[in-house]
Design a protein around this motif. Structure first.
Motif, PDB file in Angstrom:
ATOM      1  N   SER A 177       0.828  -1.193   0.228  1.00 54.16           N
ATOM      2  CA  SER A 177      -0.014   0.033   0.021  1.00 54.16           C
ATOM      3  C   SER A 177       0.843   0.996  -0.213  1.00 54.16           C
ATOM      4  N   ALA A 178       2.077   1.224   0.856  1.00 56.40           N
ATOM      5  CA  ALA A 178       2.914   2.334   0.577  1.00 56.40           C
ATOM      6  C   ALA A 178       3.857   2.574  -0.804  1.00 56.40           C
ATOM      7  N   GLY A 179       3.879   1.455  -1.383  1.00 58.61           N
ATOM      8  CA  GLY A 179       4.711   1.521  -2.507  1.00 58.61           C
ATOM      9  C   GLY A 179       6.327   1.211  -2.260  1.00 58.61           C
ATOM     10  N   PHE A 180       7.198   1.803  -3.133  1.00 57.10           N
ATOM     11  CA  PHE A 180       8.611   1.675  -3.063  1.00 57.10           C
ATOM     12  C   PHE A 180       8.910   3.100  -2.298  1.00 57.10           C
ATOM     13  N   SER A 181      10.020   2.851  -1.366  1.00 58.87           N
ATOM     14  CA  SER A 181      10.592   4.104  -0.654  1.00 58.87           C
ATOM     15  C   SER A 181      12.276   3.841  -0.384  1.00 58.87           C
ATOM     16  N   THR A 182      12.541   5.154  -0.160  1.00 54.92           N
ATOM     17  CA  THR A 182      13.935   5.229   0.311  1.00 54.92           C
ATOM     18  C   THR A 182      14.439   6.073   1.289  1.00 54.92           C
ATOM     19  N   GLY A 183      15.647   6.196   1.997  1.00 62.24           N
ATOM     20  CA  GLY A 183      15.875   6.981   3.152  1.00 62.24           C
ATOM     21  C   GLY A 183      16.285   8.383   2.871  1.00 62.24           C
ATOM     22  N   ASP A 184      16.294   8.964   1.559  1.00 64.35           N
ATOM     23  CA  ASP A 184      16.742  10.143   1.268  1.00 64.35           C
ATOM     24  C   ASP A 184      15.825  10.868   0.088  1.00 64.35           C
ATOM     25  N   LEU A 185      15.501  11.969   0.502  1.00 66.31           N
ATOM     26  CA  LEU A 185      14.757  12.811  -0.312  1.00 66.31           C
ATOM     27  C   LEU A 185      15.243  12.952  -1.828  1.00 66.31           C
ATOM     28  N   ILE A 221       3.720   0.678  -6.170  1.00 68.66           N
ATOM     29  CA  ILE A 221       3.946  -0.643  -6.513  1.00 68.66           C
ATOM     30  C   ILE A 221       3.953  -0.912  -8.221  1.00 68.66           C
ATOM     31  N   ALA A 222       2.882  -0.137  -8.759  1.00 69.54           N
ATOM     32  CA  ALA A 222       2.488  -0.589  -9.974  1.00 69.54           C
ATOM     33  C   ALA A 222       3.584   0.286 -10.947  1.00 69.54           C
ATOM     34  N   MET A 223       4.537   1.394 -10.368  1.00 67.38           N
ATOM     35  CA  MET A 223       5.643   1.600 -11.208  1.00 67.38           C
ATOM     36  C   MET A 223       6.422   0.707 -11.676  1.00 67.38           C
ATOM     37  N   ALA A 224       6.553  -0.501 -11.041  1.00 67.68           N
ATOM     38  CA  ALA A 224       7.582  -1.510 -11.396  1.00 67.68           C
ATOM     39  C   ALA A 224       6.760  -2.741 -12.130  1.00 67.68           C
ATOM     40  N   SER A 225       7.528  -3.104 -13.239  1.00 70.58           N
ATOM     41  CA  SER A 225       6.737  -4.378 -13.869  1.00 70.58           C
ATOM     42  C   SER A 225       7.323  -5.532 -13.132  1.00 70.58           C
ATOM     43  N   THR A 226       8.366  -5.678 -12.742  1.00 71.67           N
ATOM     44  CA  THR A 226       8.971  -6.996 -12.128  1.00 71.67           C
ATOM     45  C   THR A 226       9.800  -6.770 -10.805  1.00 71.67           C
ATOM     46  N   THR A 233      11.818 -16.132   0.111  1.00 75.36           N
ATOM     47  CA  THR A 233      11.160 -15.020   0.537  1.00 75.36           C
ATOM     48  C   THR A 233       9.847 -15.526   0.758  1.00 75.36           C
ATOM     49  N   PRO A 234       8.921 -15.536   1.946  1.00 74.25           N
ATOM     50  CA  PRO A 234       7.991 -16.074   2.195  1.00 74.25           C
ATOM     51  C   PRO A 234       6.725 -15.561   1.126  1.00 74.25           C
ATOM     52  N   ALA A 235       5.885 -16.435   0.739  1.00 79.31           N
ATOM     53  CA  ALA A 235       4.821 -15.792  -0.188  1.00 79.31           C
ATOM     54  C   ALA A 235       3.903 -14.894   0.520  1.00 79.31           C
ATOM     55  N   ALA A 236       3.772 -15.118   2.094  1.00 79.14           N
ATOM     56  CA  ALA A 236       2.977 -14.124   2.547  1.00 79.14           C
ATOM     57  C   ALA A 236       3.415 -12.540   2.451  1.00 79.14           C
ATOM     58  N   LEU A 237       4.903 -12.551   2.158  1.00 81.43           N
ATOM     59  CA  LEU A 237       5.271 -11.313   1.656  1.00 81.43           C
ATOM     60  C   LEU A 237       5.013 -10.724   0.398  1.00 81.43           C
ATOM     61  N   THR A 238       5.178 -11.775  -0.695  1.00 79.82           N
ATOM     62  CA  THR A 238       5.076 -11.353  -2.101  1.00 79.82           C
ATOM     63  C   THR A 238       3.514 -11.475  -2.459  1.00 79.82           C
ATOM     64  N   ASP A 239       2.753 -12.243  -1.939  1.00 79.56           N
ATOM     65  CA  ASP A 239       1.456 -12.296  -2.257  1.00 79.56           C
ATOM     66  C   ASP A 239       0.749 -11.053  -2.681  1.00 79.56           C
ATOM     67  N   PRO A 240       0.639  -9.958  -1.862  1.00 79.69           N
ATOM     68  CA  PRO A 240       0.127  -8.828  -1.958  1.00 79.69           C
ATOM     69  C   PRO A 240       0.918  -8.208  -3.175  1.00 79.69           C
ATOM     70  N   LEU A 241       2.113  -8.166  -3.461  1.00 83.42           N
ATOM     71  CA  LEU A 241       2.523  -7.416  -4.213  1.00 83.42           C
ATOM     72  C   LEU A 241       2.236  -7.974  -5.656  1.00 83.42           C
ATOM     73  N   ALA A 242       2.378  -9.384  -5.809  1.00 78.44           N
ATOM     74  CA  ALA A 242       1.647  -9.927  -7.145  1.00 78.44           C
ATOM     75  C   ALA A 242       0.520  -9.485  -7.388  1.00 78.44           C
ATOM     76  N   ALA A 243      -0.596  -9.507  -6.308  1.00 77.01           N
ATOM     77  CA  ALA A 243      -1.626  -9.077  -6.456  1.00 77.01           C
ATOM     78  C   ALA A 243      -2.141  -7.606  -6.994  1.00 77.01           C
ATOM     79  N   ALA A 244      -0.937  -6.905  -6.682  1.00 74.99           N
ATOM     80  CA  ALA A 244      -0.948  -5.382  -7.188  1.00 74.99           C
ATOM     81  C   ALA A 244      -0.642  -5.280  -8.684  1.00 74.99           C
ATOM     82  N   GLY A 245      -0.392  -6.381  -9.328  1.00 75.37           N
ATOM     83  CA  GLY A 245       0.198  -6.417 -10.638  1.00 75.37           C
ATOM     84  C   GLY A 245       1.416  -6.519 -11.085  1.00 75.37           C
ATOM     85  N   VAL A 246       2.439  -6.917  -9.918  1.00 77.09           N
ATOM     86  CA  VAL A 246       3.788  -6.915 -10.228  1.00 77.09           C
ATOM     87  C   VAL A 246       4.152  -8.387 -10.466  1.00 77.09           C
ATOM     88  N   SER A 247       5.047  -8.641 -11.359  1.00 77.63           N
ATOM     89  CA  SER A 247       5.702  -9.842 -11.543  1.00 77.63           C
ATOM     90  C   SER A 247       6.734 -10.215 -10.710  1.00 77.63           C
TER      91      SER A 247
END
Length: 251
Positions: A177-185, A221-226, A233-247
């Motif tokens: 839900s929060a997408g991709f992030s990093t620690g510097d503006l 999340i949709a900004m990435a294709s893959t 990596t546990p499926a519980a972590l990746t399943d929500p990302l795959a559901a968002a349309g990322v391969s």
């Protein structure tokens, strides 16, 4: 309920649900929202979580500088880098982000590969010096020493004439839900701009960065294709990302 008990329960909820809402916590604990917000502020100050409007997300643990991260070599990181390197095709123009996994990616590019690598990372450029058929384009700008990449207006301007096939992006946080992030503006601005100049964005992420967030959002999340992740990596972590349309590619 004691403060220490509330904080322990908050961390458990973050690990279980991937986010917490201040109002729901206040109702569950039988305390005011102000009390919960104070708990969240203190925990954020300790680096235990990332506050967002109305609640909090798990904090990314990726805060070490480039030198410290480079010293942590793992088979999983190399596998992610190798899988990403195999995505580069003959004659392509690819943008390679900074970061230790991307340095590994550069090392795995075949010596006979004919391609162009655009990068704002001096470390990537140096890795490719001995690749005779790879043209290297280095984007200049102000050097952000923590990650050894260039950022700022000059770097953004240099991108204006580049159209790449792929952008391999490193991040410190990946959250459904929060997408991709990093620690510097400025790094966040730079990564967003690099993605805008590539037909596809491929994100490389170790499992500790998934379901976590840093202070500055790069994009949805949709900004990435893959997304390339470690094999275990546990499926519980990746399943929500795959559901968002990322391969999701497991390396």
């Amino acid at each position: 309920m004691l403060t220490s008990q509330r904080k322990k329960a908050i961390l458990e909820a973050l690990a279980r649900d991937g986010q917490v809402v201040a109002k729901a916590l206040a109702d569950a604990f039988g305390v005011s929202e102000d009390t919960v917000r104070r708990d969240l502020r203190e925990m954020a100050g300790e680096g235990l979580l990332q506050r967002v409007h109305g609640g909090a997300l798990p904090a990314s643990p990726a805060t070490a500088d480039f030198a410290q991260r480079q010293s942590i070599e793992s088979e999983a990181k190399r596998a992610v880098a190798k899988a990403a390197a195999e995505m580069v095709g003959e004659g392509q123009v690819v943008i390679v982000d900074g970061g230790t996994t991307c340095v590994q990616l550069a090392r795995y590019l075949p010596r006979g590969l004919r391609a162009t690598v655009v990068t704002h990372s001096p470390s990537i450029a140096i890795e490719l010096v001995d690749h005779p058929s790879i043209e290297v384009v280095v984007i200049g700008g102000r050097l952000f020493k923590h990650s050894i990449v260039t950022v700022g207006a000059a770097a953004l301007e240099a991108l204006s004439h580049i159209r790449a096939d792929l952008f391999f992006m490193g991040v410190t946080g990946v959250h459904a839900s929060a997408g991709f992030s990093t620690g510097d503006l400025e790094e966040a601005y730079m990564k967003r701009a690099l993605a805008a100049h590539a037909a596809e964005t491929v994100v490389l992420a170790s499992s500790d960065k998934i379901n976590a967030a840093s202070q500055y959002k790069i994009g949805e999340i949709a900004m990435a294709s893959t997304l390339v992740v470690e094999r275990n990596t546990p499926a519980a972590l990746t399943d929500p990302l795959a559901a968002a349309g990322v391969s999701v590619v497991r390396a």
